[in-house]
Design a protein around this motif. Structure first.
Motif, PDB file in Angstrom:
ATOM      1  N   THR A 134      28.809 -19.810  46.111  1.00 26.91           N
ATOM      2  CA  THR A 134      28.546 -18.817  45.078  1.00 26.91           C
ATOM      3  C   THR A 134      27.487 -19.318  44.101  1.00 26.91           C
ATOM      4  N   ILE A 135      27.580 -20.593  43.718  1.00 27.08           N
ATOM      5  CA  ILE A 135      26.551 -21.196  42.856  1.00 27.08           C
ATOM      6  C   ILE A 135      25.196 -21.139  43.546  1.00 27.08           C
ATOM      7  N   PHE A 136      25.226 -21.352  44.861  1.00 32.26           N
ATOM      8  CA  PHE A 136      23.972 -21.339  45.613  1.00 32.26           C
ATOM      9  C   PHE A 136      23.305 -19.972  45.598  1.00 32.26           C
ATOM     10  N   MET A 137      24.086 -18.921  45.419  1.00 36.05           N
ATOM     11  CA  MET A 137      23.482 -17.585  45.365  1.00 36.05           C
ATOM     12  C   MET A 137      22.403 -17.527  44.282  1.00 36.05           C
ATOM     13  N   VAL A 138      22.647 -18.229  43.173  1.00 32.11           N
ATOM     14  CA  VAL A 138      21.645 -18.299  42.109  1.00 32.11           C
ATOM     15  C   VAL A 138      20.567 -19.330  42.468  1.00 32.11           C
ATOM     16  N   ALA A 139      21.035 -20.527  42.865  1.00 31.83           N
ATOM     17  CA  ALA A 139      20.088 -21.603  43.171  1.00 31.83           C
ATOM     18  C   ALA A 139      19.157 -21.229  44.319  1.00 31.83           C
ATOM     19  N   GLY A 140      19.623 -20.367  45.231  1.00 28.23           N
ATOM     20  CA  GLY A 140      18.799 -19.966  46.364  1.00 28.23           C
ATOM     21  C   GLY A 140      17.968 -18.723  46.116  1.00 28.23           C
ATOM     22  N   SER A 141      18.530 -17.794  45.337  1.00 27.59           N
ATOM     23  CA  SER A 141      17.813 -16.535  45.122  1.00 27.59           C
ATOM     24  C   SER A 141      16.620 -16.682  44.187  1.00 27.59           C
ATOM     25  N   LEU A 142      16.725 -17.569  43.201  1.00 27.16           N
ATOM     26  CA  LEU A 142      15.600 -17.774  42.282  1.00 27.16           C
ATOM     27  C   LEU A 142      14.338 -18.248  43.021  1.00 27.16           C
ATOM     28  N   PRO A 143      14.437 -19.274  43.886  1.00 23.88           N
ATOM     29  CA  PRO A 143      13.247 -19.658  44.650  1.00 23.88           C
ATOM     30  C   PRO A 143      12.761 -18.556  45.585  1.00 23.88           C
ATOM     31  N   ALA A 144      13.690 -17.772  46.157  1.00 19.17           N
ATOM     32  CA  ALA A 144      13.264 -16.658  47.026  1.00 19.17           C
ATOM     33  C   ALA A 144      12.377 -15.710  46.237  1.00 19.17           C
ATOM     34  N   ILE A 180       4.463 -21.470  51.729  1.00 11.49           N
ATOM     35  CA  ILE A 180       5.219 -20.593  50.829  1.00 11.49           C
ATOM     36  C   ILE A 180       5.955 -19.532  51.647  1.00 11.49           C
ATOM     37  N   VAL A 181       5.274 -19.004  52.671  1.00 12.81           N
ATOM     38  CA  VAL A 181       5.926 -18.032  53.564  1.00 12.81           C
ATOM     39  C   VAL A 181       7.128 -18.674  54.256  1.00 12.81           C
ATOM     40  N   ALA A 182       6.954 -19.921  54.739  1.00 17.10           N
ATOM     41  CA  ALA A 182       8.051 -20.628  55.413  1.00 17.10           C
ATOM     42  C   ALA A 182       9.235 -20.826  54.478  1.00 17.10           C
ATOM     43  N   VAL A 183       8.943 -21.225  53.239  1.00 15.48           N
ATOM     44  CA  VAL A 183      10.015 -21.461  52.266  1.00 15.48           C
ATOM     45  C   VAL A 183      10.709 -20.147  51.914  1.00 15.48           C
ATOM     46  N   MET A 184       9.924 -19.100  51.727  1.00 14.24           N
ATOM     47  CA  MET A 184      10.490 -17.797  51.392  1.00 14.24           C
ATOM     48  C   MET A 184      11.445 -17.331  52.503  1.00 14.24           C
ATOM     49  N   LEU A 185      10.992 -17.417  53.756  1.00 11.93           N
ATOM     50  CA  LEU A 185      11.823 -17.006  54.891  1.00 11.93           C
ATOM     51  C   LEU A 185      13.071 -17.889  55.013  1.00 11.93           C
ATOM     52  N   SER A 186      12.884 -19.187  54.797  1.00 13.05           N
ATOM     53  CA  SER A 186      13.993 -20.127  54.891  1.00 13.05           C
ATOM     54  C   SER A 186      15.050 -19.836  53.832  1.00 13.05           C
ATOM     55  N   THR A 187      14.578 -19.536  52.624  1.00 12.74           N
ATOM     56  CA  THR A 187      15.500 -19.252  51.520  1.00 12.74           C
ATOM     57  C   THR A 187      16.285 -17.976  51.780  1.00 12.74           C
ATOM     58  N   ILE A 188      15.597 -16.950  52.235  1.00 11.77           N
ATOM     59  CA  ILE A 188      16.268 -15.685  52.530  1.00 11.77           C
ATOM     60  C   ILE A 188      17.244 -15.871  53.693  1.00 11.77           C
ATOM     61  N   ALA A 189      16.824 -16.656  54.697  1.00 15.24           N
ATOM     62  CA  ALA A 189      17.683 -16.915  55.859  1.00 15.24           C
ATOM     63  C   ALA A 189      18.949 -17.660  55.452  1.00 15.24           C
ATOM     64  N   THR A 190      18.811 -18.641  54.557  1.00 14.04           N
ATOM     65  CA  THR A 190      19.991 -19.422  54.164  1.00 14.04           C
ATOM     66  C   THR A 190      20.872 -18.655  53.188  1.00 14.04           C
ATOM     67  N   LEU A 191      20.302 -17.691  52.459  1.00 16.36           N
ATOM     68  CA  LEU A 191      21.145 -16.783  51.673  1.00 16.36           C
ATOM     69  C   LEU A 191      22.096 -16.040  52.605  1.00 16.36           C
ATOM     70  N   GLU A 192      21.551 -15.644  53.749  1.00 17.57           N
ATOM     71  CA  GLU A 192      22.353 -14.914  54.734  1.00 17.57           C
ATOM     72  C   GLU A 192      23.487 -15.783  55.279  1.00 17.57           C
ATOM     73  N   THR A 193      23.176 -17.025  55.679  1.00 19.32           N
ATOM     74  CA  THR A 193      24.211 -17.903  56.247  1.00 19.32           C
ATOM     75  C   THR A 193      25.236 -18.299  55.187  1.00 19.32           C
ATOM     76  N   THR A 194      24.786 -18.471  53.938  1.00 17.24           N
ATOM     77  CA  THR A 194      25.721 -18.819  52.868  1.00 17.24           C
ATOM     78  C   THR A 194      26.654 -17.656  52.571  1.00 17.24           C
ATOM     79  N   LEU A 195      26.122 -16.449  52.610  1.00 17.57           N
ATOM     80  CA  LEU A 195      26.960 -15.264  52.456  1.00 17.57           C
ATOM     81  C   LEU A 195      28.029 -15.213  53.544  1.00 17.57           C
ATOM     82  N   ILE A 196      27.648 -15.561  54.766  1.00 14.32           N
ATOM     83  CA  ILE A 196      28.615 -15.588  55.865  1.00 14.32           C
ATOM     84  C   ILE A 196      29.713 -16.604  55.580  1.00 14.32           C
TER      85      ILE A 196
END
Length: 489
Positions: free
Chosen positions: A104-114, A290-306
């Motif tokens: 849940t904390i990561f939702m913030v830590a991950g979404s801000l960089p996204a 930057i594209v790689a990081v953006m995609l990676s961040t969005i992808a890991t938001l998905e796995t963290t949500l799971i």
């Protein structure tokens, strides 16, 4: 405890390849490098490659623990179930809660960089705005929330696209970095030794941050009820995932040490990978990474949500959290109540995060806090496998090493890192990390008093589970496969 076919998660959706992709995406190589490299270098300097190396060895022990435990108990709650059935239900709940809070904390830590990375593609100055980054990051988070709500099959399809592009870009730059000639300093093998650490406390703080790099591969275990041949597949995928991201982390961390100066790293704390890309390939390199990081961040938001929603689903199903969290959508076979609750809490935290400071400040404290919580639930899983397999450890050298000694060493390492790093962390990081765990005592004691069956578990014993699962060779091998319709619990 079992649940009906109509109310369960959708079985047999994910293949072995799908779960390996999810394991790699869970660790989010590009995001971890971008968000954490400056924090790691700030903590241990040139010893950053060594911190990643010496954390990878015990992390593989924990991955082995997940693999062995997944063979005898298939449960969307993973360590929540395993630790509860081997060590103690209270410890099992804290293990599950540690994952829920860290995710849940990561939702913030991950979404801000996204958000900031998306803005950086258009204007670097826009990316420096925490408020704007929060809005864009929240938009990405909501998109991923709806993808996860749509089911495991849709989730994997989205993941294949995002992680595929990300890994292709990272592989390209790994090769280009090798041939790069403009170096800030020459590579030294001592970077992989202990000489650059500031004592044991310095090593512990570096290892805690390194644990955050690897965190996420265990999403495969939370997907076990939706995976084909999950008793074998989820653990194997986790091990492969750890191996792949280890190689990527080492290559890029060494490249940062070689190519960028200390000043460049310090001044670009949340954007190190883009600066590295610009050095390697002026003009295009920064944008591509930057594209790689953006995609990676969005992808890991998905796995963290799971991870967080499947854990809450298991808790709701066991009545250790509100039973509504265990409800499954009739059409999509996803825990829709848990998904909605997590979404609402995360969005509230996005708004609150604007009062905490810059993106870099938020990331630094959040990463350290998450590291404490990761150490707890990984460490408990490492102990759980030894207890579950205690009657089988001496039956073969493989059992002793891979199911006992290595996971045990991994667990002890995690607990040592937890204790040793407390003296090095900021008060904010400790408050978030320990305070988040302490909050879990409230629902744990409440539902224990309510008489949840989870607190009267059938003990997990590998020797009994292996005998029960034995199927003669001439019978249908498919009978061994968990179908996602019931658990051993």
């Amino acid at each position: 405890m079992s649940y009906s076919r109509g109310r369960g998660l959708q079985a047999n959706v994910l293949s072995t390849f799908d779960t390996v992709v999810m394991a790699v995406a869970g660790s989010a190589p590009a995001y971890s490098l971008a968000a954490t490299t400056a924090v790691l270098v700030g903590a241990v300097g040139l010893a950053s490659p060594a911190a990643l190396l010496y954390c990878a060895i015990p992390m593989l022990g924990i991955a082995l623990a997940f693999s062995y435990l997944g063979r005898i108990d298939v449960n969307a709650g993973a360590s929540y179930s395993w630790v509860g059935r081997t060590l103690h239900p209270f410890l099992g709940f804290i293990s599950g809660w540690a994952l829920v809070i860290s995710a849940t904390i990561f939702m913030v830590a991950g979404s801000l960089p996204a958000g900031s990375m998306t803005l950086a593609l258009f204007d670097e100055k826009l990316a420096e705005s925490t408020a704007l980054s929060t809005v864009v990051g929240a938009a990405w988070f909501l998109i991923m929330l709806f993808v996860v709500l749509g089911g495991a099959r849709l989730t994997v399809r989205a993941q294949l696209i995002m992680s595929g592009v990300e890994l292709a870009i990272l592989a390209l730059f790994a090769v280009l970095a090798f041939f790069h000639t403009g170096n800030a300093r020459a590579f030294d093998w001592s970077w992989l030794g202990f000489s650059h650490f500031d004592g044991m406390a310095g090593f512990a703080s570096g290892a805690l941050i390194a644990a955050f790099y690897y965190w996420g591969w265990d999403v495969t275990s939370n997907l076990s009820e939706e995976t084909r041949n999950s008793r074998r597949t989820t653990g194997l995928a986790g091990l492969i995932g750890v191996g792949i991201v280890f190689l990527l982390f080492e290559v890029f961390t060494i490249a940062v040490n070689v190519i960028l100066s200390s000043k460049q790293i310090e001044e670009n704390d949340a954007n190190v990978l883009a600066v590295l890309g610009e050095e390697i390939w002026p003009g295009w390199g920064g944008k591509l990474l930057i594209v790689a990081v953006m995609l990676s961040t969005i992808a890991t938001l998905e796995t963290t949500l799971i991870q967080v929603t499947r854990s809450l689903f298991a808790m709701g199903r066991d009545r250790t959290m509100p039973a509504a969290l265990g409800r499954v959508h009739r059409r999509w076979n996803t825990p829709w109540v848990a998904i909605v609750v997590v979404g609402a809490v995360a969005l509230a935290m996005f708004i609150a995060s604007n009062a905490l400071g810059s993106v870099g400040d938020i990331l630094s404290d959040a990463i350290s806090a998450i590291g404490l919580q990761i150490a707890v639930y990984y460490g408990l899983a490492g102990l759980a496998v030894v207890v579950a397999y205690r009657k089988m450890l001496l039956k073969s050298p493989a059992n002793f090493l891979f199911g006992g000694l290595w996971p045990l060493c991994g667990a002890l390492f995690m607990f040592w890192v937890f204790v040793e790093s407390l003296g090095e962390l900021s008060s904010a990081a400790i408050t978030i990390g320990i305070g988040g765990l302490a909050v879990g005592l409230v629902p744990m004691l409440w539902y224990w008093r309510q008489g949840s069956d989870y607190y009267r578990p059938a003990k997990l014993d590998a020797s009994r589970a292996v005998e029960a699962d034995y199927v003669p060779d001439e019978q249908d091998a498919h009978a061994r496969v968990h179908e996602g319709l019931s658990t051993d619990f």
